[in-house]
Design a protein around this motif. Structure first.
Motif, short mmCIF file in Angstrom:
data_model
loop_
_atom_site.label_atom_id
_atom_site.label_comp_id
_atom_site.label_asym_id
_atom_site.label_seq_id
_atom_site.Cartn_x
_atom_site.Cartn_y
_atom_site.Cartn_z
N PHE A 78 37.63 33.22 42.78
CA PHE A 78 36.66 32.73 42.87
C PHE A 78 35.91 31.28 44.58
CE2 PHE A 78 38.82 32.12 38.92
CZ PHE A 78 37.51 30.93 37.96
N ASP A 126 35.49 36.40 39.94
CA ASP A 126 34.76 35.48 38.70
C ASP A 126 33.51 36.12 38.73
OD1 ASP A 126 34.26 33.08 36.83
OD2 ASP A 126 33.67 32.15 38.51
N ASP A 130 27.78 29.91 38.97
CA ASP A 130 28.20 28.31 39.13
C ASP A 130 28.34 27.81 40.34
OD1 ASP A 130 30.19 29.28 37.97
OD2 ASP A 130 31.46 27.24 37.85
N GLU A 131 29.59 28.19 41.21
CA GLU A 131 30.08 28.14 42.20
C GLU A 131 29.24 28.36 43.88
OE1 GLU A 131 33.31 29.46 39.75
OE2 GLU A 131 32.11 30.47 40.67
N SER A 174 31.38 34.82 33.50
CA SER A 174 32.11 34.34 32.71
C SER A 174 30.92 32.95 32.29
CB SER A 174 33.53 33.39 33.86
OG SER A 174 32.99 32.58 34.61
N TYR A 201 34.73 37.53 29.19
CA TYR A 201 35.37 35.40 28.99
C TYR A 201 34.11 35.96 27.70
CZ TYR A 201 36.71 34.00 33.92
OH TYR A 201 37.12 33.75 34.82
N LYS A 204 34.31 31.83 25.50
CA LYS A 204 34.45 30.45 26.66
C LYS A 204 33.89 28.98 26.43
CE LYS A 204 33.86 29.77 30.79
NZ LYS A 204 32.88 29.44 32.59
N TYR A 210 38.34 21.98 31.83
CA TYR A 210 37.91 22.12 32.96
C TYR A 210 37.33 20.89 33.67
CZ TYR A 210 36.12 26.22 30.12
OH TYR A 210 35.83 27.16 29.15
N PHE A 213 38.10 22.34 36.99
CA PHE A 213 37.78 23.00 37.93
C PHE A 213 36.96 22.15 38.99
CE2 PHE A 213 35.18 26.36 38.47
CZ PHE A 213 36.01 27.89 38.87
N ARG A 214 36.12 21.72 38.55
CA ARG A 214 34.92 20.83 39.19
C ARG A 214 35.41 21.06 40.05
NH1 ARG A 214 31.79 20.37 33.83
NH2 ARG A 214 32.34 22.43 32.57
N TYR A 279 42.83 32.28 29.20
CA TYR A 279 42.86 31.66 30.55
C TYR A 279 43.28 29.94 30.35
CZ TYR A 279 40.56 30.23 35.21
OH TYR A 279 40.66 29.82 36.57
N VAL A 281 43.95 26.99 31.54
CA VAL A 281 42.46 26.30 32.12
C VAL A 281 43.14 24.99 32.99
CG1 VAL A 281 40.91 27.12 31.18
CG2 VAL A 281 41.20 24.74 30.92
N SER A 282 42.21 24.52 34.27
CA SER A 282 42.72 23.81 35.09
C SER A 282 43.29 21.93 33.79
CB SER A 282 41.92 23.17 35.93
OG SER A 282 40.47 22.70 35.35
N TYR A 321 47.46 28.78 36.78
CA TYR A 321 47.69 28.49 37.99
C TYR A 321 49.33 28.81 38.19
CZ TYR A 321 43.29 27.40 36.95
OH TYR A 321 41.74 27.66 37.19
C1 PBG Z 1 32.78 29.02 35.58
C2 PBG Z 1 34.26 29.48 35.56
C3 PBG Z 1 34.80 27.51 34.69
C4 PBG Z 1 35.66 27.91 34.83
C5 PBG Z 1 36.13 29.65 35.34
N1 PBG Z 1 35.12 30.03 35.04
C6 PBG Z 1 34.01 26.78 35.10
C7 PBG Z 1 32.89 26.23 33.41
O1 PBG Z 1 32.31 27.26 33.25
O2 PBG Z 1 32.97 24.95 34.01
C8 PBG Z 1 36.99 26.97 34.06
C9 PBG Z 1 38.21 26.93 34.90
C10 PBG Z 1 39.96 25.95 34.64
O3 PBG Z 1 39.02 25.16 34.32
O4 PBG Z 1 40.51 26.05 35.12
N2 PBG Z 1 32.54 30.15 36.86
#
Ligand code: PBG
Length: 334
Positions: A78, A126, A130-131, A174, A201, A204, A210, A213-214, A279, A281-282, A321
């Motif tokens: 990312f 990825d 969004d990033e 994604s 993905y 999703k 998430y 992750f934000r 995945y 996730v975070s 992670y």
């Molecule tokens: C979008 C993306 C997200 C995550 C991975 N790819 C964020 C979202 O969809 O809001 C979340 C991963 C995580 O929470 O570990 N690029």
């Protein structure tokens, strides 16, 4: 005489339990998600994900080498750009931060493989806006501020091609735009990247998990992603999303998050004839780390159990992670 059936016999000692374990963890099944941020000169800790950092471009290579040394199966990159705009231009810039990180990872992996010092790993990117957008949504917006599915597709296609050019083995859309896999496949093929694979993905979900992750990507998002990411209530729709992505040419499909969607994972794994990823996730990471930091659960036990559960439910590949750390534990246990 009725026989008392004794399943406990196979649990009598560690050697027996080890022999009969139906599901095993291997480093090669794990993928490490990594964050690379432009314009910082030292790695930046992510408070809600203790142990995970935003890498600087200088600290990133070391982490790639650690993952290689531990034998993890892949890395998912990312990028966090210094400048964002409405179109997410940094995502398609051939010299954007994600593309630079991909080139770095590619050259480290290729040189270690050539030198025979490691077996290599799969470099994944990825593929999402969004990033890179100043509004934080996964697509571009229309004049009413709604995420514009069809206007986003060519941007994803361009982004995937730049990622392939920078050395990605796998691109991973994604953003949950309808049609994203098909346009990316077309664009990759047209640009001569027929061998670059797509990890979609597919299922999703719009998830509270998430949250951290934000912070990890300094997200600019206001509001939520509920008009494109899936509703947690829907399992059958997750199967449909996977079917659509397979029909569009996905080489692998993913369910995300993992822990609260193990049923969806099992259903998707049952019907897909491609490798299935999940995945962790975070937020799943943060919960275990937080509970362990308080002494409320055994950290290593909880981590291994959580990942084993995801494998048992049907995932061939697990994004976590903890990938490098788990891989090191497995090597020490072997
Ligand atoms: C979008 C993306 C997200 C995550 C991975 N790819 C964020 C979202 O969809 O809001 C979340 C991963 C995580 O929470 O570990 N690029």
């Amino acid at each position: 005489m009725t026989v008392l059936l004794r399943p406990r016999r196979l649990r009598t000692n560690p050697a027996m339990r080890r022999l009969v374990a139906e599901t095993r963890l291997h480093a090669r099944d794990l993928v490490l998600p990594m964050f690379v941020k432009e314009g910082i000169d030292a790695p930046h800790p992510i408070a809600s994900m203790p142990g995970v950092v935003q890498h600087s471009e200088a600290s990133f290579p070391g982490a790639v080498r650690e993952a290689l040394a531990a034998g993890v199966g892949g890395i998912m990159l990312f990028g966090i750009p210094a400048v964002r705009d409405a179109a997410g231009s940094a995502g398609t810039d051939p010299d954007g931060v994600l593309q630079r990180a991909l080139r770095t990872a590619r050259s480290i992996v290729d040189s270690e493989v050539a030198a025979g010092t490691s077996q290599g790993l799969v470099v994944m990117a990825d593929t999402c806006l969004d990033e890179f957008t100043d509004h934080g949504h996964c697509g571009v917006l229309d004049d009413q501020g709604r995420v514009d599915n069809d206007a986003t597709l060519p941007v994803y296609a361009a982004m995937a091609v730049e990622q392939a050019r920078a050395g990605a083995d796998v691109v991973a859309p994604s953003g949950m735009m309808d049609g994203q896999v098909a346009v990316i496949r077309d664009a990759l093929d047209d640009a001569g990247f027929g061998d670059v694979a797509i990890l979609a993905y597919s299922a999703k979900y719009a998830s509270a998990f998430y949250g951290p992750f934000r912070e990890a990507v300094d997200s600019a998002l206001q509001g939520d992603r509920r008009t494109y990411q899936m509703d947690a209530a829907n399992g059958r729709e997750g199967e449909r999303e996977a079917d659509i992505d397979l029909a569009e040419g996905a080489d692998m499909v993913m369910v995300k998050p993992a822990g609260s969607y193990l049923d969806v994972l099992a259903r998707v794994a049952e019907r897909s004839d491609v490798p299935v990823a999940a995945y962790q996730v975070s937020g799943e990471y943060a919960m275990i780390e937080a509970a362990a930091a308080n002494g409320w659960i055994d950290r290593r036990g909880a981590i291994l159990e959580s990942v084993l559960g995801i494998r048992r439910a049907g995932a061939n590949v697990v994004l976590t992670y903890w990938a490098t750390e788990i891989a090191a534990w497995l090597a020490a246990d072997a």
